[in-house]
Design an enzyme around this catalytic site. Structure first.
Site, mmCIF file in Angstrom:
data_model
loop_
_atom_site.group_PDB
_atom_site.id
_atom_site.type_symbol
_atom_site.label_atom_id
_atom_site.label_comp_id
_atom_site.label_asym_id
_atom_site.label_seq_id
_atom_site.Cartn_x
_atom_site.Cartn_y
_atom_site.Cartn_z
ATOM 1 N N ARG A 1 47.461 48.803 38.213
ATOM 2 C CA ARG A 1 47.326 48.641 36.694
ATOM 3 C C ARG A 1 46.202 48.460 36.102
ATOM 4 N NH1 ARG A 1 45.854 46.111 32.446
ATOM 5 N NH2 ARG A 1 46.314 44.074 32.745
ATOM 6 N N ASP A 2 45.051 47.159 36.406
ATOM 7 C CA ASP A 2 44.441 46.189 35.823
ATOM 8 C C ASP A 2 43.314 47.560 36.247
ATOM 9 O OD1 ASP A 2 42.492 44.465 35.069
ATOM 10 O OD2 ASP A 2 43.281 42.890 35.279
ATOM 11 N N ASN B 1 38.158 42.615 38.937
ATOM 12 C CA ASN B 1 38.951 41.272 39.455
ATOM 13 C C ASN B 1 38.295 40.368 40.362
ATOM 14 O OD1 ASN B 1 41.904 41.640 37.646
ATOM 15 N ND2 ASN B 1 40.670 43.618 37.845
ATOM 16 N N CYS C 1 34.343 47.653 33.672
ATOM 17 C CA CYS C 1 34.247 49.273 33.544
ATOM 18 C C CYS C 1 33.065 49.980 34.615
ATOM 19 C CB CYS C 1 33.890 48.767 31.971
ATOM 20 S SG CYS C 1 33.142 50.965 30.898
HETATM 21 ZN ZN ZN Z 1 41.914 41.209 35.448
#
Ligand code: ZN
Length: 318
Positions: free
Chosen positions: A20-21, A255, A246
């Site tokens: 997801r992230d 992350n 990005c």
């Molecule tokens: Zn994150």
């Protein structure tokens, strides 16, 4: 091996947020079959908690338009805990229908970031969560709360600890038993982690799990997790290979990499239930899927006791 570092827990639970992230910020749609292959590889590596997708507008976030399909591939896995990010009632309805174990509701600790991120005030966000909580009642779907910009805001700078504590209290009042502090733009420091955890302890009590989610934007993501471990925190969110950030912004790292975090934990005697070699293979798969180098480091160097033959190295360097 039991934890060898004073204050560390003897086990930790990792939630994989790469699907997801991580993938949400990829510029090109990752085919559903490749997302499923990646999640399967992560399951095979021993991970059991996943932020697997988000139920957002496909127009706003086309990357997540296959949310229900991805979920359908794994929802019968009794041993996997699958959560999805949900921004509003429509998303919540879709997530419940698709069979998530828990919905992650999120708001920022700073007003300007919340306005920028979801186009409404923090108060309006919390009001919306109460509606989602009512919707979830009796469905068996749990609610989790994420506090974005918990360690600093890119627009306001320092974030008031009281805002974080008040938000956590509101989450507890809504019945959430799992709260994540998100370091959205990599502004956490080890000292700040200690302060936040200590400030939140009285609010959370024993029945609420506190999870930490760091970005490695300034190179201290693992150090922040280390600080959390010193406070006895057992739940961390990370992304395979360090997916996220990005790709158009140089050095906007994502992350903390799951395999790097798992490596640090294992080498500190903290049990994670994961297999490092398989995590590394999953990180390499993630790299192939997104078609570019990922920032994870253990995936490149390998485990510390992986030896090379002497013939393979030409000269020693200092
Ligand atoms: Zn994150």
């Amino acid at each position: 091996m039991s934890a060898v570092i004073a204050g560390f827990p003897d086990h930790a639970v990792l939630t994989e947020v790469g699907p997801r992230d991580g993938l949400q910020s990829e510029p090109i749609f990752v085919p559903t079959s490749e997302k499923i292959a990646l999640i399967q590889a992560l399951l095979d590596a021993g991970l059991r908690r996943f932020e697997i997708t988000s139920f957002v507008s496909p127009k706003a976030v086309p990357q997540m338009r296959d949310a229900a399909e991805v979920l359908a591939a794994f929802r019968d896995r009794e041993d996997a805990h699958l959560t999805a990010l949900v921004p509003n009632m429509r998303g919540a309805e879709a997530a419940i229908e698709a069979g998530v174990d828990a919905m992650v509701l999120f708001a920022s600790a700073s007003e300007s970031h919340n306005l920028k991120n979801v186009n409404r005030s923090r108060t309006a966000s919390l009001k919306g969560f109460a509606d989602v909580a009512r919707l979830a009642e009796g469905t068996g779907v749990r609610l989790q709360g994420a506090i974005a910009t918990a360690f600093g805001c890119p627009f306001e700078g320092e974030v008031d600890a009281r805002a974080v504590v008040d938000q956590a209290r509101a989450y507890v009042d809504l019945g959430m038993d799992y709260i994540t502090l998100g370091d959205t733009t990599g502004m956490a420091t080890p000292a700040l982690v200690v302060k936040r955890v200590q400030a939140l302890r009285p609010v959370l009590g024993k029945s609420t799990t506190l999870a930490l989610h760091f970005h490695n934007t300034r190179g201290v993501g693992l150090a922040c997790a280390y600080a959390g471990l010193g406070q006895g925190i057992t739940h961390y969110e990370s992304s395979i290979g360090g997916l996220g950030g990005c790709p158009f912004v140089p050095r906007a790292t994502g992350n903390v990499a799951t395999e790097d975090l798992a490596y640090m934990l294992m080498e500190s005697g903290v049990e994670t239930g994961t297999d490092l070699d398989r995590l590394i293979r999953a990180a390499q798969l993630a790299e192939r899927i997104v078609g570019r180098e990922l920032p994870g480091q253990v995936m490149k160097a390998g485990p510390r006791l992986k030896t090379a033959s002497m013939d393979s190295v030409r000269t020693a360097n200092g």
